[in-house]
Write an enzyme that holds these catalytic residues in place. Structure first.
Site, PDB file in Angstrom:
ATOM      1  N   ASN A 156       6.052   1.921 -10.785  1.00  0.00           N
ATOM      2  CA  ASN A 156       5.649   0.517 -10.651  1.00  0.00           C
ATOM      3  C   ASN A 156       4.140   0.469 -10.885  1.00  0.00           C
ATOM      4  O   ASN A 156       3.368   0.861 -10.017  1.00  0.00           O
ATOM      5  CB  ASN A 156       6.006   0.023  -9.242  1.00  0.00           C
ATOM      6  N   LYS A 198       2.242  -2.024 -11.186  1.00  0.00           N
ATOM      7  CA  LYS A 198       1.584  -3.181 -10.535  1.00  0.00           C
ATOM      8  C   LYS A 198       0.604  -3.848 -11.506  1.00  0.00           C
ATOM      9  O   LYS A 198       0.851  -3.858 -12.710  1.00  0.00           O
ATOM     10  CB  LYS A 198       0.896  -2.733  -9.244  1.00  0.00           C
ATOM     11  N   HIS A 239       9.169  -7.123  -3.677  1.00  0.00           N
ATOM     12  CA  HIS A 239       8.201  -6.096  -3.278  1.00  0.00           C
ATOM     13  C   HIS A 239       7.367  -6.641  -2.113  1.00  0.00           C
ATOM     14  O   HIS A 239       7.069  -7.830  -2.057  1.00  0.00           O
ATOM     15  CB  HIS A 239       7.304  -5.745  -4.470  1.00  0.00           C
ATOM     16  N   GLU A 241       4.357  -6.577  -1.495  1.00  0.00           N
ATOM     17  CA  GLU A 241       3.126  -7.280  -1.893  1.00  0.00           C
ATOM     18  C   GLU A 241       3.439  -8.718  -2.248  1.00  0.00           C
ATOM     19  O   GLU A 241       2.641  -9.623  -1.987  1.00  0.00           O
ATOM     20  CB  GLU A 241       2.461  -6.531  -3.070  1.00  0.00           C
ATOM     21  N   GLU A 283      10.873   0.731   1.229  1.00  0.00           N
ATOM     22  CA  GLU A 283       9.437   0.972   1.107  1.00  0.00           C
ATOM     23  C   GLU A 283       8.735   0.497   2.381  1.00  0.00           C
ATOM     24  O   GLU A 283       8.406  -0.693   2.501  1.00  0.00           O
ATOM     25  CB  GLU A 283       8.870   0.181  -0.072  1.00  0.00           C
ATOM     26  N   GLY A 302       0.609   2.717  -0.712  1.00  0.00           N
ATOM     27  CA  GLY A 302      -0.796   2.809  -1.118  1.00  0.00           C
ATOM     28  C   GLY A 302      -1.726   3.359  -0.049  1.00  0.00           C
ATOM     29  O   GLY A 302      -2.938   3.257  -0.170  1.00  0.00           O
ATOM     30  N   SER A 346       3.690   5.888  -1.159  1.00  0.00           N
ATOM     31  CA  SER A 346       2.803   7.041  -1.312  1.00  0.00           C
ATOM     32  C   SER A 346       3.525   8.316  -1.735  1.00  0.00           C
ATOM     33  O   SER A 346       3.178   9.405  -1.275  1.00  0.00           O
ATOM     34  CB  SER A 346       2.010   7.282  -0.024  1.00  0.00           C
TER      35      SER A 346
HETATM   36  C1  PEP Z   1       4.987   0.582  -4.403  1.00  0.00           C
HETATM   37  O1  PEP Z   1       4.168  -0.292  -4.222  1.00  0.00           O
HETATM   38  O2  PEP Z   1       6.097   0.309  -4.863  1.00  0.00           O
HETATM   39  C2  PEP Z   1       4.603   1.920  -4.048  1.00  0.00           C
HETATM   40  C3  PEP Z   1       5.525   2.744  -3.690  1.00  0.00           C
HETATM   41  O3  PEP Z   1       3.253   2.205  -4.077  1.00  0.00           O
HETATM   42  P1  PEP Z   1       2.548   3.614  -3.749  1.00  0.00           P
HETATM   43  O4  PEP Z   1       3.384   4.699  -4.366  1.00  0.00           O
HETATM   44  O5  PEP Z   1       1.200   3.510  -4.367  1.00  0.00           O
HETATM   45  O6  PEP Z   1       2.505   3.729  -2.279  1.00  0.00           O
END
Ligand code: PEP
Length: 239
Positions: free
Chosen positions: A5, A7, A90, A92, A160, A166, A199
């Site tokens: 992803n 983003k 998501h 976000e 998630e 992040g 992460s």
């Molecule tokens: C995400 O936002 O889908 C995600 C998993 O981000 P990150 O791997 O950077 O934590």
């Protein structure tokens, strides 16, 4: 399945270089790899991946028909551009645009209708986990899917935890196993693809992938770095 992803990252040249590198990974591995790039780069990326098994996806879309919705892209447009999947809900977007699974049902249905698969994201905040509500929160995020007459077999779920996205903190193996089992229990399907996201890195990938019930990963930050993404794919290959 390992999905990157990207983003709101990459200018055109970076995106195309990254997509070319991912095609190289596809040749070396049998893992199903997906790229969810910014919408602007979907079209050129589909050209780059067309002789590979890389899947291309969007990071969002709307479920409505064509019409007067400035700035929106609908599921038919995303499909027509060559996508196979769309990330929906998501954290976000849940936080910034007030999206909820309820509000997304129309979009999930539209995505399924086109033959694409939605990757529906669920996960609890740090506060919700610390107060022992993580399982209830995720169950509440999933429940609307059960009453909408959707083809649940076509939906991919990504667990998630918001506190892991992040932050460099990955959920523990136990947390992941428990939540993935809960997801399958709530939607009452053992065969659902449930990805873990939060992460995932070359350092955490082996632990995450050894957790029972993990069908792959949704990778944010590390998917923007060719070496890190390749190392995550390699970790899945040796699982
Ligand atoms: C995400 O936002 O889908 C995600 C998993 O981000 P990150 O791997 O950077 O934590």
């Amino acid at each position: 399945m390992i999905i990157g992803n990207w983003k709101m990252n990459t200018l055109r040249a970076d995106a195309l270089a990254l997509a070319n590198a991912v095609v190289g990974m596809d040749r070396l591995n049998s893992t199903r790899i997906g790229i969810c790039s910014p919408a602007l780069w979907i079209d050129p990326i589909t050209q780059i991946v067309k002789h590979s098994s890389i899947l291309v996806g969007a990071q969002d879309c709307v479920g409505d028909n064509f019409g007067a919705q400035t700035g929106c892209i609908n599921a038919d447009m995303v499909r027509d551009a060559g996508c196979s999947m769309v990330i929906l809900g998501h954290s976000e977007r849940r936080a910034r645009f007030g999206e909820s699974t309820d509000k997304l049902l129309n979009t999930i249905a539209a995505v399924l209708e086109t033959g694409m698969f939605p990757v529906v994201c669920v996960g609890e905040t740090k506060k919700q986990r610390e107060s022992g509500k993580a399982f209830d929160v995720v169950a509440e995020q999933l429940k609307p899917l059960l009453t909408a007459g959707l083809d649940l077999g076509g939906i991919v779920i990504a667990y998630e935890p918001v506190w892991a996205i992040g932050t460099g903190l990955s959920a523990t193996r136990k947390d992941i196993e428990e939540m993935h089992a809960t997801v399958r229990e709530v939607i009452n399907r053992n065969d659902t693809v449930v990805l873990y996201g939060g992460s995932v890195s070359p350092e955490s990938a082996d632990d995450v992938f050894n957790a029972e019930g993990v069908s792959g990963a949704l990778v944010g930050g590390a998917s923007l770095n060719v070496d890190k993404f390749a190392a995550i794919v390699a970790a899945w290959e040796r699982k």
